[in-house]
Enzyme design. Structure first.
Site, PDB file in Angstrom:
ATOM      1  N   HIS A  38       0.854  -1.196   0.000  1.00 23.90           N
ATOM      2  CA  HIS A  38       0.000   0.000   0.000  1.00 23.90           C
ATOM      3  C   HIS A  38       0.888   1.244   0.000  1.00 23.90           C
ATOM      4  CE1 HIS A  38      -3.800   2.044   1.188  1.00 23.90           C
ATOM      5  NE2 HIS A  38      -3.063   2.792   1.990  1.00 23.90           N
TER       6      HIS A  38
ATOM      7  N   ASP B 200       1.029   5.118   0.279  1.00 20.91           N
ATOM      8  CA  ASP B 200       0.275   6.293   0.724  1.00 20.91           C
ATOM      9  C   ASP B 200       0.852   7.541   0.066  1.00 20.91           C
ATOM     10  OD1 ASP B 200      -1.799   5.450   2.537  1.00 20.91           O
ATOM     11  OD2 ASP B 200      -0.173   4.703   3.812  1.00 20.91           O
TER      12      ASP B 200
ATOM     13  N   HIS C 119      -2.872   4.739  -2.694  1.00 21.68           N
ATOM     14  CA  HIS C 119      -3.945   5.450  -2.000  1.00 21.68           C
ATOM     15  C   HIS C 119      -3.658   6.937  -2.154  1.00 21.68           C
ATOM     16  CE1 HIS C 119      -5.824   6.396   2.237  1.00 21.68           C
ATOM     17  NE2 HIS C 119      -6.490   6.954   1.252  1.00 21.68           N
TER      18      HIS C 119
ATOM     19  N   GLY D 200      -3.379  11.090   6.860  1.00 19.65           N
ATOM     20  CA  GLY D 200      -2.216  11.966   6.971  1.00 19.65           C
ATOM     21  C   GLY D 200      -1.043  11.371   7.732  1.00 19.65           C
ATOM     22  N   PHE D 201      -1.339  10.514   8.689  1.00 16.95           N
ATOM     23  CA  PHE D 201      -0.250  10.016   9.539  1.00 16.95           C
ATOM     24  C   PHE D 201      -0.463   8.548   9.899  1.00 16.95           C
ATOM     25  CE2 PHE D 201      -0.776  14.520  10.116  1.00 16.95           C
ATOM     26  CZ  PHE D 201       0.519  15.001   9.925  1.00 16.95           C
ATOM     27  N   GLY D 202       0.646   7.845  10.086  1.00 14.47           N
ATOM     28  CA  GLY D 202       0.581   6.461  10.538  1.00 14.47           C
ATOM     29  C   GLY D 202       0.532   6.416  12.060  1.00 14.47           C
ATOM     30  N   GLY D 203       0.269   5.235  12.576  1.00 14.03           N
ATOM     31  CA  GLY D 203       0.354   5.013  14.013  1.00 14.03           C
ATOM     32  C   GLY D 203      -0.744   5.635  14.848  1.00 14.03           C
TER      33      GLY D 203
ATOM     34  N   ASP E 259      -8.095   0.616   6.464  1.00 13.89           N
ATOM     35  CA  ASP E 259      -6.796   1.281   6.575  1.00 13.89           C
ATOM     36  C   ASP E 259      -6.784   2.220   7.784  1.00 13.89           C
ATOM     37  OD1 ASP E 259      -4.397   2.573   6.050  1.00 13.89           O
ATOM     38  OD2 ASP E 259      -5.082   3.572   4.223  1.00 13.89           O
ATOM     39  N   GLY E 260      -5.908   1.937   8.742  1.00  9.08           N
ATOM     40  CA  GLY E 260      -5.744   2.816   9.891  1.00  9.08           C
ATOM     41  C   GLY E 260      -5.912   2.083  11.210  1.00  9.08           C
TER      42      GLY E 260
HETATM   43  C1  DX5 Z   1      -3.290   7.177   6.797  1.00  6.66           C
HETATM   44  C2  DX5 Z   1      -2.821   6.175   5.782  1.00  6.66           C
HETATM   45  C3  DX5 Z   1      -2.680   4.789   6.264  1.00  6.66           C
HETATM   46  C4  DX5 Z   1      -1.730   4.652   7.412  1.00  6.66           C
HETATM   47  C5  DX5 Z   1      -1.931   3.344   8.081  1.00  6.66           C
HETATM   48  O1  DX5 Z   1      -3.247   8.414   6.210  1.00  6.66           O
HETATM   49  O2  DX5 Z   1      -3.715   6.136   4.712  1.00  6.66           O
HETATM   50  O3  DX5 Z   1      -2.315   3.925   5.206  1.00  6.66           O
HETATM   51  O4  DX5 Z   1      -0.427   4.725   7.006  1.00  6.66           O
HETATM   52  O5  DX5 Z   1      -0.983   3.280   9.038  1.00  6.66           O
HETATM   53  P1  DX5 Z   1      -1.208   2.578  10.439  1.00  6.66           P
HETATM   54  O6  DX5 Z   1      -1.392   1.129  10.158  1.00  6.66           O
HETATM   55  O7  DX5 Z   1       0.032   2.913  11.153  1.00  6.66           O
HETATM   56  O8  DX5 Z   1      -2.448   3.200  11.052  1.00  6.66           O
HETATM   57 ZN    ZN Z   2      -3.518   4.497   3.195  1.00  2.00          ZN
END
Ligand code: DX5
Ligand code: ZN
Length: 224
Positions: free
Chosen positions: A42, A44, A75, A151-154, A181-182
């Site tokens: 995936h 991003d 994405h 916008g952000f992971g984690g 996703d998320g």
């Molecule tokens: C959020 C992204 C996600 C995100 C998922 O903007 O679209 O793909 O990176 O990351 P995790 O699994 O860390 O929530």
């Molecule tokens: Zn994503």
């Protein structure tokens, strides 16, 4: 362009998000997860407008394409997906997901993507109701339900957003993939599979771990 196709519905696929990986070593990071018997990765894509963050563009995807045989699932968290879709396809992307919040004629855009030879997906932000995609959901190859704010992971998993998966599954039946996703990890993965998701994006839960292959397998095991 590669001929990779979205896996047919009916299987659970773990789809690692590169967002939490080491961007200075992306090819190596992807090569590592490729050993975990996965089919897709995936990507991003963020433009600093639709979301308050910037990641990678077509030139980076083009370079990565030479290093990986995985299905590239892009994405697009960008305000002008139509403007950049062709560049991403030419760079080697196999699937394009755009956000319904920035597209007035989603059916037309889906047709454009199919004509370019890639599969197509629509994404819904956590607060976007399923009614917004009702007329076009069945034309998608995969629908993406965001369970964090983009916008952000984690970030923390939002269960009220994930509940929409049930409604979407009723809407599209078994022939369209539903991607989530998320905040997906070993705890939330079985929950969303129970709601009807079959394609599980996970970033932090994989790339924050030293052993990424074990992390992917742990999410897979949690779903059965
Ligand atoms: C959020 C992204 C996600 C995100 C998922 O903007 O679209 O793909 O990176 O990351 P995790 O699994 O860390 O929530
Ligand atoms: Zn994503």
């Amino acid at each position: 362009m590669t001929e990779l196709k979205l896996p047919k519905p009916g299987t659970i696929e773990i789809n690692p998000s590169i967002l939490s990986s080491d961007f200075a070593a992306l090819a190596d990071e992807i090569a590592e997860i490729e050993r975990a018997d996965i089919k897709m990765v995936h990507l991003d894509i963020m433009d600093g407008h639709f979301v308050p963050n910037i990641t990678i563009g077509p030139p980076v995807v083009e370079k990565l394409r030479k290093h990986s045989k995985l299905f590239f699932d892009a994405h697009l968290m960008i305000t002008e997906p139509r403007k950049y879709a062709e560049a991403f396809v030419k760079a080697g992307t196999n699937h394009i997901t755009f956000h319904i919040e920035v597209e007035d004629n989603p059916k037309e855009f889906i047709d454009i993507l199919h004509d370019m030879g890639v599969s197509a997906g629509i994404c819904l932000n956590p607060e976007t109701p399923v009614e917004q995609v009702e007329k076009v959901a069945s034309f998608c190859d995969m629908i993406l339900v965001l369970t964090v704010h983009p916008g952000f992971g984690g970030q923390k998993f939002i269960d009220s957003a994930a509940q929409k998966i049930r409604l979407l599954r009723e809407m599209v039946g078994p022939s369209v993939r539903i991607e989530v996703d998320g905040g997906i990890d070993t705890t939330t993965a079985p929950i969303v599979v129970g709601y009807g998701a079959d394609t599980l994006v996970a970033g932090h839960a994989i790339f924050s771990k030293k052993d990424r292959i074990a992390a992917i397998q742990a999410i897979r095991d949690a779903c059965v």
